[in-house]
Write a protein that holds these residues in place. Structure first.
Motif, PDB file in Angstrom:
ATOM      1  N   PHE A   1      -4.082 -16.591  -3.491  1.00  0.00           N
ATOM      2  CA  PHE A   1      -3.199 -17.687  -3.117  1.00  0.00           C
ATOM      3  C   PHE A   1      -2.252 -17.256  -2.000  1.00  0.00           C
ATOM      4  O   PHE A   1      -1.954 -18.030  -1.083  1.00  0.00           O
ATOM      5  CB  PHE A   1      -2.383 -18.155  -4.328  1.00  0.00           C
ATOM      6  N   GLY A   2      -1.770 -16.024  -2.074  1.00  0.00           N
ATOM      7  CA  GLY A   2      -0.871 -15.530  -1.041  1.00  0.00           C
ATOM      8  C   GLY A   2      -1.515 -15.512   0.323  1.00  0.00           C
ATOM      9  O   GLY A   2      -0.865 -15.773   1.341  1.00  0.00           O
ATOM     10  N   LEU A   3      -2.828 -15.234   0.364  1.00  0.00           N
ATOM     11  CA  LEU A   3      -3.548 -15.189   1.634  1.00  0.00           C
ATOM     12  C   LEU A   3      -3.609 -16.552   2.317  1.00  0.00           C
ATOM     13  O   LEU A   3      -3.881 -16.642   3.510  1.00  0.00           O
ATOM     14  CB  LEU A   3      -4.966 -14.662   1.415  1.00  0.00           C
ATOM     15  N   LEU A   4      -3.336 -17.619   1.554  1.00  0.00           N
ATOM     16  CA  LEU A   4      -3.303 -18.951   2.156  1.00  0.00           C
ATOM     17  C   LEU A   4      -2.036 -19.171   2.971  1.00  0.00           C
ATOM     18  O   LEU A   4      -1.966 -20.074   3.798  1.00  0.00           O
ATOM     19  CB  LEU A   4      -3.382 -20.024   1.062  1.00  0.00           C
ATOM     20  N   HIS A   5      -1.011 -18.329   2.737  1.00  0.00           N
ATOM     21  CA  HIS A   5       0.304 -18.561   3.340  1.00  0.00           C
ATOM     22  C   HIS A   5       0.825 -17.382   4.161  1.00  0.00           C
ATOM     23  O   HIS A   5       1.947 -17.436   4.655  1.00  0.00           O
ATOM     24  CB  HIS A   5       1.327 -18.886   2.250  1.00  0.00           C
ATOM     25  N   THR A   6       0.033 -16.314   4.282  1.00  0.00           N
ATOM     26  CA  THR A   6       0.480 -15.173   5.068  1.00  0.00           C
ATOM     27  C   THR A   6      -0.736 -14.535   5.734  1.00  0.00           C
ATOM     28  O   THR A   6      -1.869 -14.955   5.498  1.00  0.00           O
ATOM     29  CB  THR A   6       1.223 -14.151   4.185  1.00  0.00           C
ATOM     30  N   THR A   7      -0.524 -13.522   6.564  1.00  0.00           N
ATOM     31  CA  THR A   7      -1.624 -12.862   7.267  1.00  0.00           C
ATOM     32  C   THR A   7      -2.296 -11.842   6.364  1.00  0.00           C
ATOM     33  O   THR A   7      -1.699 -11.333   5.419  1.00  0.00           O
ATOM     34  CB  THR A   7      -1.117 -12.143   8.525  1.00  0.00           C
ATOM     35  N   SER A   8      -3.556 -11.529   6.663  1.00  0.00           N
ATOM     36  CA  SER A   8      -4.286 -10.551   5.857  1.00  0.00           C
ATOM     37  C   SER A   8      -3.633  -9.168   5.951  1.00  0.00           C
ATOM     38  O   SER A   8      -3.590  -8.425   4.963  1.00  0.00           O
ATOM     39  CB  SER A   8      -5.744 -10.480   6.308  1.00  0.00           C
ATOM     40  N   SER A   9      -3.111  -8.812   7.121  1.00  0.00           N
ATOM     41  CA  SER A   9      -2.439  -7.523   7.271  1.00  0.00           C
ATOM     42  C   SER A   9      -1.201  -7.436   6.394  1.00  0.00           C
ATOM     43  O   SER A   9      -1.007  -6.482   5.640  1.00  0.00           O
ATOM     44  CB  SER A   9      -2.039  -7.299   8.731  1.00  0.00           C
ATOM     45  N   LYS A  10      -0.348  -8.456   6.458  1.00  0.00           N
ATOM     46  CA  LYS A  10       0.892  -8.435   5.693  1.00  0.00           C
ATOM     47  C   LYS A  10       0.622  -8.468   4.195  1.00  0.00           C
ATOM     48  O   LYS A  10       1.305  -7.803   3.408  1.00  0.00           O
ATOM     49  CB  LYS A  10       1.772  -9.620   6.092  1.00  0.00           C
ATOM     50  N   ALA A  11      -0.385  -9.230   3.776  1.00  0.00           N
ATOM     51  CA  ALA A  11      -0.747  -9.267   2.360  1.00  0.00           C
ATOM     52  C   ALA A  11      -1.180  -7.877   1.890  1.00  0.00           C
ATOM     53  O   ALA A  11      -0.820  -7.441   0.788  1.00  0.00           O
ATOM     54  CB  ALA A  11      -1.873 -10.274   2.135  1.00  0.00           C
ATOM     55  N   GLY A  12      -1.941  -7.186   2.728  1.00  0.00           N
ATOM     56  CA  GLY A  12      -2.353  -5.827   2.386  1.00  0.00           C
ATOM     57  C   GLY A  12      -1.180  -4.890   2.254  1.00  0.00           C
ATOM     58  O   GLY A  12      -1.124  -4.054   1.351  1.00  0.00           O
ATOM     59  N   PHE A  13      -0.211  -5.043   3.157  1.00  0.00           N
ATOM     60  CA  PHE A  13       0.958  -4.170   3.122  1.00  0.00           C
ATOM     61  C   PHE A  13       1.786  -4.381   1.857  1.00  0.00           C
ATOM     62  O   PHE A  13       2.199  -3.436   1.195  1.00  0.00           O
ATOM     63  CB  PHE A  13       1.838  -4.428   4.343  1.00  0.00           C
ATOM     64  N   ILE A  14       2.053  -5.636   1.510  1.00  0.00           N
ATOM     65  CA  ILE A  14       2.898  -5.924   0.349  1.00  0.00           C
ATOM     66  C   ILE A  14       2.191  -5.519  -0.944  1.00  0.00           C
ATOM     67  O   ILE A  14       2.814  -5.018  -1.875  1.00  0.00           O
ATOM     68  CB  ILE A  14       3.303  -7.412   0.316  1.00  0.00           C
TER      69      ILE A  14
ATOM     70  N   ASP B   1       4.237 -14.232   0.907  1.00  0.00           N
ATOM     71  CA  ASP B   1       4.699 -12.862   0.703  1.00  0.00           C
ATOM     72  C   ASP B   1       5.210 -12.653  -0.724  1.00  0.00           C
ATOM     73  O   ASP B   1       4.981 -11.603  -1.343  1.00  0.00           O
ATOM     74  CB  ASP B   1       5.814 -12.516   1.691  1.00  0.00           C
ATOM     75  N   ILE B   2       5.914 -13.638  -1.257  1.00  0.00           N
ATOM     76  CA  ILE B   2       6.447 -13.543  -2.622  1.00  0.00           C
ATOM     77  C   ILE B   2       5.311 -13.497  -3.638  1.00  0.00           C
ATOM     78  O   ILE B   2       5.325 -12.705  -4.585  1.00  0.00           O
ATOM     79  CB  ILE B   2       7.384 -14.733  -2.913  1.00  0.00           C
ATOM     80  N   LEU B   3       4.294 -14.350  -3.432  1.00  0.00           N
ATOM     81  CA  LEU B   3       3.135 -14.348  -4.327  1.00  0.00           C
ATOM     82  C   LEU B   3       2.442 -12.981  -4.308  1.00  0.00           C
ATOM     83  O   LEU B   3       2.063 -12.440  -5.361  1.00  0.00           O
ATOM     84  CB  LEU B   3       2.149 -15.432  -3.910  1.00  0.00           C
TER      85      LEU B   3
END
Length: 309
Positions: free
Chosen positions: A89-102, A152-154
């Motif tokens: 779900f988070g990937l729907l609202h942020t970039t793949s790079s940032k999701a990986g980092f968080i 990012d929060i998700l």
């Protein structure tokens, strides 16, 4: 360092590479096939693959199945379901790079959870490596921008779930059959995802030939189900028994680095100088955690000798 631990660490690093490289694939696929539906199919296919493997090559271990193993696999699968649902779900609202980092923030949470719930005290070099990797993750996630969005929060709560999954995996893997435990946890994820898809999504898309025949969806399902799910979690469940949860978390912290590399080549995502420095610090943190305790003790002893002069 023991040979088994070296093999385990290298194998888990390969698993991390596979996970990091699939962020872009998942992001493209969930644009057409909604997250719960995608995970239901993905983990279902992975479970069927492992079931086939079990009956062809390992049928004799079926006698090892019992209620405790089943419950352990369900617990692992529940944490895994929560993590993947939040991440997808988070990937729907942020970039793949940032999701990986968080997601990599689980490197901080694993030793904390291990200490609180399993009474495991991490080695000093591992703690130092976690600190360095944490700084790197900060630079990667917030080094160029302090803005956080809903995605990012998700993904942050996804990191909490992944940390819990690593801890419980470390607890149960020495006790039960690797293959049976992996099958139970994977089918748990598939069942929970499928139920959620029926309740919250347009799950009928799974019967839409245009959606399932789309190159992005088809490729993501095949690669993710076999390599990033069946084989990857089988490897994690098998090799984690030869190392500690903290070391596993530090190895998995390389996932955002691999996500950034694939994001760069496949999605034209760019990283600033601070983010690149963050990648380097995560790598250094992982290397520090590999150093034996006697090296740390030697440095402390030399420091004290120097101060005494």
């Amino acid at each position: 360092m023991k040979r088994q631990q070296v093999i385990a660490d290298v194998s888990l690093l390969l698993v991390t590479f596979i996970w990091g490289s699939t962020f872009v694939l998942v992001q493209n696929a969930v644009a057409l096939l909604e997250p719960f539906t995608f995970n239901g199919v993905r983990f279902g296919l992975a479970g069927l693959f492992l079931i086939a493997w079990l009956f062809v090559f390992k049928r004799n271990i079926l006698s090892m199945m019992n209620k405790k193993l089943l419950l352990s696999g369900v617990i692992m699968g529940t944490w895994l379901f929560t993590a993947y649902a939040l991440q997808t779900f988070g990937l729907l609202h942020t970039t793949s790079s940032k999701a990986g980092f968080i997601t990599g923030l689980s490197v901080v949470l694993v030793p904390l959870f291990g200490f609180l719930f399993l009474k495991e005290t991490p080695k000093r070099f591992a703690v130092f490596g976690v600190g360095v990797a944490t700084i790197g993750l900060y630079l990667l996630t917030l080094g160029d921008s302090l803005a956080l969005n809903f995605g990012d929060i998700l993904v942050f709560f996804c990191a909490i779930s992944f940390a819990a999954h690593i801890v419980v995996t470390g607890k149960y893997t020495p006790l039960y059959s690797t293959l049976l435990l992996t099958i139970v946890q994977i089918f748990t994820v598939s069942v929970l995802s499928s139920i959620s898809a029926v309740l919250f999504e347009d799950w009928q898309r799974v019967f839409d030939s245009e959606v399932m025949g789309n190159a992005n969806v088809f490729l993501a399902l095949i690669i993710c189900s076999i390599f990033a799910t069946a084989l990857a979690f089988l490897a994690q469940t098998n090799f984690q028994k030869f190392t500690t949860p903290t070391r596993v978390a530090l190895i998995f912290a390389m996932e955002p680095v691999f996500a950034a590399i694939t994001g760069f080549f496949w999605a034209n995502e760019r990283l600033g100088s601070k983010a690149l420095l963050g990648c380097l610090l995560i790598f250094i943190g992982m290397i520090l955690a590999e150093l034996p305790q006697k090296v740390f003790d030697g440095l402390v002893k030399n420091k004290r000798s120097y101060e005494a002069k």
